[in-house]
Scaffold this active site. Structure first.
Site, PDB file in Angstrom:
ATOM      1  N   ARG A 119      15.820  -2.275  -1.588  1.00  0.00           N
ATOM      2  CA  ARG A 119      14.823  -1.333  -2.087  1.00  0.00           C
ATOM      3  C   ARG A 119      14.733  -0.173  -1.096  1.00  0.00           C
ATOM      4  NH1 ARG A 119       8.352  -1.371  -1.815  1.00  0.00           N
ATOM      5  NH2 ARG A 119       8.195   0.714  -2.687  1.00  0.00           N
ATOM      6  N   HIS A 145       7.583   7.552  -1.892  1.00  0.00           N
ATOM      7  CA  HIS A 145       6.997   6.653  -0.904  1.00  0.00           C
ATOM      8  C   HIS A 145       6.173   7.515   0.067  1.00  0.00           C
ATOM      9  CE1 HIS A 145       7.330   2.359   0.610  1.00  0.00           C
ATOM     10  NE2 HIS A 145       6.530   2.946   1.503  1.00  0.00           N
ATOM     11  N   GLU A 174       2.472   2.251  -3.815  1.00  0.00           N
ATOM     12  CA  GLU A 174       1.111   2.029  -3.318  1.00  0.00           C
ATOM     13  C   GLU A 174       0.183   3.220  -3.535  1.00  0.00           C
ATOM     14  OE1 GLU A 174       0.948   0.463   0.615  1.00  0.00           O
ATOM     15  OE2 GLU A 174       2.057  -1.334   0.077  1.00  0.00           O
ATOM     16  N   ASN A 183       2.947  -5.487  -3.609  1.00  0.00           N
ATOM     17  CA  ASN A 183       3.180  -5.492  -2.165  1.00  0.00           C
ATOM     18  C   ASN A 183       2.072  -6.333  -1.571  1.00  0.00           C
ATOM     19  OD1 ASN A 183       5.233  -3.674  -2.536  1.00  0.00           O
ATOM     20  ND2 ASN A 183       4.230  -1.961  -1.522  1.00  0.00           N
ATOM     21  N   TYR A 194       0.738  -8.582   1.832  1.00  0.00           N
ATOM     22  CA  TYR A 194       0.902  -8.933   3.247  1.00  0.00           C
ATOM     23  C   TYR A 194      -0.120  -9.958   3.744  1.00  0.00           C
ATOM     24  CZ  TYR A 194       4.205  -5.101   3.733  1.00  0.00           C
ATOM     25  OH  TYR A 194       5.307  -4.295   3.605  1.00  0.00           O
ATOM     26  N   GLU A 245       7.221  -5.889  -1.569  1.00  0.00           N
ATOM     27  CA  GLU A 245       7.100  -5.908  -0.103  1.00  0.00           C
ATOM     28  C   GLU A 245       6.388  -7.170   0.325  1.00  0.00           C
ATOM     29  OE1 GLU A 245       5.353  -2.494   1.878  1.00  0.00           O
ATOM     30  OE2 GLU A 245       6.297  -1.123   0.461  1.00  0.00           O
TER      31      GLU A 245
END
Ligand code: BGC
Length: 524
Positions: free
Chosen positions: A126, A173, A219, A359, A361, A428
């Site tokens: 990606r 991005h 995002e 994404n 985390y 992600e």
């Protein structure tokens, strides 16, 4: 020494003594030993590691983005971006006062990087296209297209094809061409959505034969809340509770216009898929009281739903509409600060998805709280929760990074239950720390435990997970986190003239997982 650390220690020792000349196979005698240790890892922590093979439908890959690795900020005809300007003119906003001017110098070292990615066993890469490399001022016209930028990405995509790695390409991005910020106010203007759509069409035209997986915008929450609400990110506009929502509407329009262009002009010929990448932490209620459970759900609706709902249902989440309207009234405003969609806009945005993305985390805790004073205005006051970090969970680099792999399984289920049984790609997931160490058992554990949570979601919850993109294959410029925040499976020595990349233990582990498609020594 704790059992897990001991195993990892032997594992790293094996890695150090192993040569892997062309990184193709690890199944020499050392490879077999590594595999056994790999199996032991599955027993090394209280929690059970899922013992299923990854289904063939799950593609493993790695991810990164142009502004974080390319450098060459003013080379090859590239225009200035809002992050170039932000870092260079407002150094106090970046933790180490660094800039993305050089970063990992991947603009020059891209070939080495692709071979690193290949060596890690990735099926997917990606990457992102820098808008300002293709159209230096952002605006499209035939004369404005920068041939050097086009050539750069064409060559890179050609090489990926040779290496048999599938590209997944992000069009935006966070690196808005500065000129669009200066002329139009960036994402505060609906014109930016139209200009983005023209840029997207150009990319579909130029690279559509090579690229089957497109991402319009990465995002939007960070783009809008950090960029135009709180102002911590470029372009640093401080309009809390106002700019963030105007931006949200405009990025959704931008995404939808690009999606419709692909649908009409390219889908038949190129047979690709288009989505927007949305991020959220998982929010776990601070108690089982109905107020705290509702607070956690509200948080996910504000973070993910703000973008997911318009794309899947054609409008903002009801709770977001209600909350912003309530606070706006309390502030004495006649209209809600949340802009409405016209019926045509709803129609345009509704259904612009070919796959779901996340994404992920970390997991945060959420508790209900009282109404903050109406003199205070922000996205967070609208959301109305107490957000906190569970002290019992391990932490990554930045303070918000609290590790709870079950949160990933929960968010995948939330997506399925909220939006339906679509294909999902984790675009992600990875661990940042501030140490820069090469031996990184904590990252191995993070990857393993999160992949195990993915397998639980696939096999037990029947989530249709089709992709996992680890962030990142190498360290990068972590925006306001600068170069000190390390998130790569390869270490980058920013002080060396050729930005030496050094393999971390986690890269080897990831390769083993990609190749064996299994997290324990024996899979079923
Ligand atoms: C962004 C990446 C960033 C990562 C880790 C995500 O929010 O998309 O660009 O590197 O977080 O901080």
């Amino acid at each position: 020494m704790e059992y897990f650390s001991f195993i990892i220690y032997i594992y790293i020792y094996m890695m150090k003594t192993e040569s892997f000349p062309n990184q193709k196979s690890i199944m020499g005698s050392r490879g077999v030993l590594l595999l056994c240790l790999h199996g032991l890892l599955s027993l090394s922590h209280g929690q059970a590691i899922n013992n299923h093979y990854f289904p063939e439908s799950l593609k493993m890959g790695v991810a990164n983005a142009a502004p974080q690795i390319e450098g060459a900020w003013n080379e090859g005809g590239k225009g200035e971006t809002i992050w170039d300007r932000f870092a260079m003119t407002r150094p106090e906003m970046i933790i180490d006062r660094s800039t993305p001017e050089v970063a990992c110098d991947s603009y020059h070292l891209w070939r080495e990087d692709l071979h690193i990615i290949k060596g890690m066993g990735a099926q997917f890469y990606r990457l992102s296209i820098a808008w300002a490399r293709i159209l230096p001022n952002g605006y499209f016209s035939k004369d404005a297209v920068n041939p050097e930028g086009v050539k750069y990405y064409k060559t890179l995509l050609r090489e990926l094809k040779k290496l048999n790695i599938e590209p997944m390409v992000t069009l935006y991005h966070w690196d808005l061409p500065q000129k669009l910020q200066d002329d139009l106010g960036g994402w505060l203007s609906p014109k930016t959505a139209d200009i983005f759509a023209e840029y997207a069409r150009l990319c579909f035209e130029l690279f559509g034969d090579e690229v089957k997986w497109w991402i319009t915008i990465n995002e939007p929450k960070q783009v809008c809340e950090a960029g135009y609400g709180g102002g911590a990110f470029a372009p640093g506009i401080v309009q809390p509770g106002v700019g963030n929502y105007i931006c949200a509407k405009n990025v959704l329009l931008a995404h939808a216009k690009a999606y419709r262009i692909y649908d009409k002009e390219f889908r038949e010929k190129n047979q690709g898929k288009v989505a927007m990448v949305i991020d959220t932490p998982w929010f776990e209620p601070g108690s089982q009281s109905s107020e705290d459970v509702a607070a956690a759900e509200r948080a996910v609706q504000f973070m993910y739903g703000l973008y997911g709902h318009p794309i899947y249902f054609g409008d903002w989440p009801q709770i977001v509409k209600d909350r912003v309207a309530l606070r706006s009234r309390g502030e004495g405003l006649k209209h809600s600060r949340l802009p409405e969609f016209t019926p045509e806009e709803k129609k345009l945005i509704n259904g612009t998805h070919d796959y779901l993305t996340i994404n992920y985390y970390a997991t945060h805790m959420a508790n209900a709280t009282g109404e903050s004073p109406y003199t205070q205005r922000s996205f967070f006051d609208d959301m109305n929760i107490i957000e906190w970090i569970n002290p019992a969970w391990p932490k990554g680099g930045p303070g918000w990074f609290s590790i709870w792999p079950t949160g990933l399984r929960k968010v995948l289920n939330w997506m399925k239950n909220t939006y339906g049984d679509h294909e999902i790609v984790i675009t992600e997931n990875g661990l940042s720390d501030n140490t820069g160490v090469i031996e990184d058992p904590h990252r191995i554990k993070y990857i393993r435990d999160h992949l195990s949570a993915c397998l639980d979601a696939i096999y037990e919850d029947k989530v249709r997970l089709v992709g996992y993109m680890a962030w990142s294959f190498m360290d990068d410029w972590e925006w306001t986190g600068g170069y000190g925040s390390r998130i790569g499976m390869y270490h980058v020595d920013y002080n060396s003239p050729n930005k030496t990349r050094t393999r971390r233990a986690s890269a080897l582990y990831y390769r083993m997982v990609c190749n064996n498609r299994c997290l324990v020594d024996k899979c079923v």
